[in-house]
Write a protein that holds these residues in place. Structure first.
Motif, short mmCIF file in Angstrom:
data_model
loop_
_atom_site.label_atom_id
_atom_site.label_comp_id
_atom_site.label_asym_id
_atom_site.label_seq_id
_atom_site.Cartn_x
_atom_site.Cartn_y
_atom_site.Cartn_z
N GLN A 140 0.82 -1.21 0.00
CA GLN A 140 0.00 0.00 0.00
C GLN A 140 0.86 1.26 0.00
N ILE A 141 0.47 2.19 -0.87
CA ILE A 141 1.07 3.51 -0.84
C ILE A 141 0.12 4.43 -0.08
N SER A 142 0.59 5.62 0.28
CA SER A 142 -0.25 6.55 1.01
C SER A 142 -0.18 7.93 0.36
N PHE A 143 -1.33 8.60 0.34
CA PHE A 143 -1.40 9.93 -0.26
C PHE A 143 -1.81 10.96 0.78
N ASP A 144 -1.32 12.16 0.61
CA ASP A 144 -1.77 13.31 1.41
C ASP A 144 -2.65 14.17 0.50
N PHE A 145 -3.94 13.95 0.57
CA PHE A 145 -4.88 14.69 -0.26
C PHE A 145 -5.19 16.05 0.36
N PRO A 146 -5.56 17.05 -0.45
CA PRO A 146 -5.77 16.97 -1.90
C PRO A 146 -4.47 17.04 -2.70
N ILE A 147 -4.49 16.39 -3.85
CA ILE A 147 -3.37 16.44 -4.80
C ILE A 147 -3.93 16.93 -6.13
N GLU A 148 -3.29 17.91 -6.72
CA GLU A 148 -3.76 18.49 -7.98
C GLU A 148 -2.72 18.34 -9.08
N ASP A 149 -2.07 17.17 -9.09
CA ASP A 149 -1.07 16.89 -10.11
C ASP A 149 -1.17 15.42 -10.50
N VAL A 150 -1.53 15.17 -11.74
CA VAL A 150 -1.71 13.80 -12.22
C VAL A 150 -0.43 12.99 -12.11
N GLU A 151 0.68 13.58 -12.51
CA GLU A 151 1.94 12.85 -12.55
C GLU A 151 2.36 12.39 -11.16
N THR A 152 2.10 13.19 -10.14
CA THR A 152 2.44 12.81 -8.77
C THR A 152 1.72 11.53 -8.37
N ILE A 153 0.45 11.45 -8.72
CA ILE A 153 -0.35 10.27 -8.36
C ILE A 153 0.09 9.05 -9.15
N VAL A 154 0.26 9.21 -10.45
CA VAL A 154 0.67 8.08 -11.30
C VAL A 154 2.04 7.56 -10.87
N LYS A 155 2.94 8.48 -10.57
CA LYS A 155 4.30 8.09 -10.17
C LYS A 155 4.29 7.26 -8.89
N MET A 163 -9.14 10.30 -8.85
CA MET A 163 -7.86 9.74 -9.26
C MET A 163 -7.80 9.62 -10.79
N PRO A 164 -6.63 9.85 -11.37
CA PRO A 164 -6.48 9.75 -12.83
C PRO A 164 -6.39 8.29 -13.28
N VAL A 165 -7.54 7.64 -13.27
CA VAL A 165 -7.58 6.19 -13.50
C VAL A 165 -7.00 5.80 -14.85
N GLN A 166 -7.37 6.50 -15.89
CA GLN A 166 -6.90 6.13 -17.22
C GLN A 166 -5.37 6.15 -17.30
N GLN A 167 -4.76 7.19 -16.78
CA GLN A 167 -3.30 7.30 -16.81
C GLN A 167 -2.64 6.22 -15.95
N ILE A 168 -3.23 5.94 -14.80
CA ILE A 168 -2.69 4.87 -13.94
C ILE A 168 -2.80 3.53 -14.65
N ALA A 169 -3.95 3.29 -15.28
CA ALA A 169 -4.17 2.02 -15.98
C ALA A 169 -3.19 1.85 -17.14
N ASP A 170 -2.98 2.89 -17.91
CA ASP A 170 -2.05 2.80 -19.04
C ASP A 170 -0.64 2.49 -18.56
N MET A 171 -0.25 3.15 -17.47
CA MET A 171 1.08 2.90 -16.91
C MET A 171 1.19 1.46 -16.41
N ALA A 172 0.16 0.99 -15.70
CA ALA A 172 0.19 -0.35 -15.13
C ALA A 172 0.18 -1.42 -16.23
N HIS A 173 -0.61 -1.22 -17.26
CA HIS A 173 -0.64 -2.19 -18.37
C HIS A 173 0.71 -2.27 -19.07
#
Length: 433
Positions: A180-195, A221-231
């Motif tokens: 598990q990773i942990s986030f400090d919300f709110p986050i307004e940067d897609v790349e930070t979340i995907v990374k 959450m930027p699901v599409q970008q996370i999914a593309d990275m994971a795939h």
């Protein structure tokens, strides 16, 4: 009407139900809603979101209590009156002869419902299973995946507890590794979340679990970008869409995920205890059903619906909820609820001592918003709001999130939110008294 004639009439009504032009929704609302819609047809969805005359028509379609202001629609939403009436009608029919009306009449409505859900989701009907909530949908997937000892799953500490516990149980039973990773919300940067997800992936990672809208504070959450990275790294992706489906204007394939589960009794306002699971066609065969099925490796999505006796009236009530939702329009609904959230959030943030825990940017939020008052524990703030003002919210003390969660819906009025703002101002001021 003679008994046999009545049974024939009921059978025809049941088979048509929410899937005909004679649905309860059309009987109750067609004329008024068409007139209201014509009055705003020249406006874009953002402008319609602020048109109180239009939304007053929708607000009158609910039976919410005038004794409280319900701002916890993120937990479960009330159903419109026509949805309640549909469930009551089908429940009465069922009890006239359960084994006949359930299995021979109402059971025939599942396939039209599957088609209706598929159109809303933008998928094939052969990828949609109807169940009771997001927990059942996602647990079916989590327990059904053929993971083995040493296989890794990457998720977040801000995911929903029932999903985390499912992975922990698989870790204890099967030896998978749950990271598990942990986030400090709110986050307004897609790349930070995907990374963050990317850094959690190793050569042994088989699955990435993403919550589309985080239930605690509403972070999108930027699901599409996370999914593309994971795939690209050989991982499958499962999405918890409990709070996004029926709220956000999207189609499931646009997320690029492999599996998706949701509760329909949240923003779709379907009957309480209704949910949906989506599995990509080529993934169905390998996924074990949660309950028994004659051929567990069947490629038929219906293998996930072998629950035995269930509530047929609830299932059929979903159809009327979809009618209600589609008459509003997905984009208009999303824009309205986002407008309501930002209406109170942009005002409350200027009260001394008040802190927001959710973005105001539509790319990263919509309905749910966290808020706190310095020096007042969340559960105390929740209790004070209800005891003094009869405003219902939910207090959250979880991991690194400490706030109350506030969630309006389409029936929420501006007057309701003004009362909430006044209450927050008084409570914040009383700290110094």
């Amino acid at each position: 009407m003679a008994p046999n004639d009545r049974r024939s009439f009921l059978k025809l009504a049941a088979l048509a139900g929410a899937f005909s032009t004679d649905s309860l929704f059309h009987q109750a609302h067609a004329a008024d809603w068409q007139a209201a819609s014509r009055a705003v047809d020249h406006l874009d969805a953002g402008a319609v979101a602020q048109n109180e005359d239009f939304w007053s028509v929708i607000q009158r379609s609910y039976s919410v209590s005038p004794q409280i202001i319900n701002l916890n629609n993120g937990g479960v939403s009330p159903s419109p009156i026509v949805v309640q009436q549909a469930v009551e009608r089908y429940n009465q029919m069922t009890n006239e002869g359960p084994s006949y009306f359930m299995w021979q009449i109402l059971d025939q409505g599942r396939e039209p419902l599957r088609q209706k859900l598929a159109r809303l989701a933008g998928t094939s009907a052969e990828e949609i299973a109807i169940n009771r909530n997001a927990t059942e949908a996602l647990n079916t997937i989590i327990y059904g995946l053929p993971l083995k000892a040493g296989d890794e799953v990457a998720g977040s500490k801000q995911d929903y507890p029932n999903m985390m516990n499912a992975y922990r149980q698989r870790a204890a039973r099967d030896g998978i590794v749950y990271k598990q990773i942990s986030f400090d919300f709110p986050i307004e940067d897609v790349e930070t979340i995907v990374k963050a997800y990317e850094q959690a992936i190793t050569p042994r990672t088989k699955l990435v679990h993403v919550t589309h809208m985080v239930n605690w504070v509403g972070q999108l959450m930027p699901v599409q970008q996370i999914a593309d990275m994971a795939h690209a790294r050989g991982c499958e992706v499962i999405v918890d869409g409990a709070h996004s489906f029926g709220l956000l204007d999207f189609k499931i394939p646009e997320l690029h995920c492999d599996y998706f589960g949701t509760s329909l009794h949240k923003f779709l306002s379907a009957p309480i205890g209704s949910g949906m699971m989506w599995v990509k066609t080529d993934k169905i065969e390998k996924l074990w059903p949660l309950t028994c099925y004659g051929d567990p490796h069947s490629s038929d999505i219906r293998k996930f619906e072998a629950l035995g006796t269930r509530s047929f009236p609830i299932e059929q009530g979903i159809g009327e909820a979809i009618n209600f939702h589609e008459a509003i329009g997905s984009k208009r609904k999303q824009e309205r609820i986002f407008y309501l959230k930002n209406y109170w959030a942009t005002r409350v943030k200027d009260i001394p001592g008040v802190k927001l825990h959710t973005s105001l940017d539509p790319r990263f939020s919509c309905a749910i918003c966290g808020v706190s008052i310095e020096g007042i524990p969340p559960t105390q703030l929740m209790t004070t709001l209800f005891d003094r003002y009869k405003i219902h919210t939910v207090g959250i003390d979880y991991e690194n999130i400490h706030c109350i969660r506030v969630t309006p819906h389409v029936y929420t009025t501006i007057a309701d939110l003004d009362k909430f703002l006044g209450a927050m101002g008084e409570i914040a001021a009383s700290r110094k008294a």
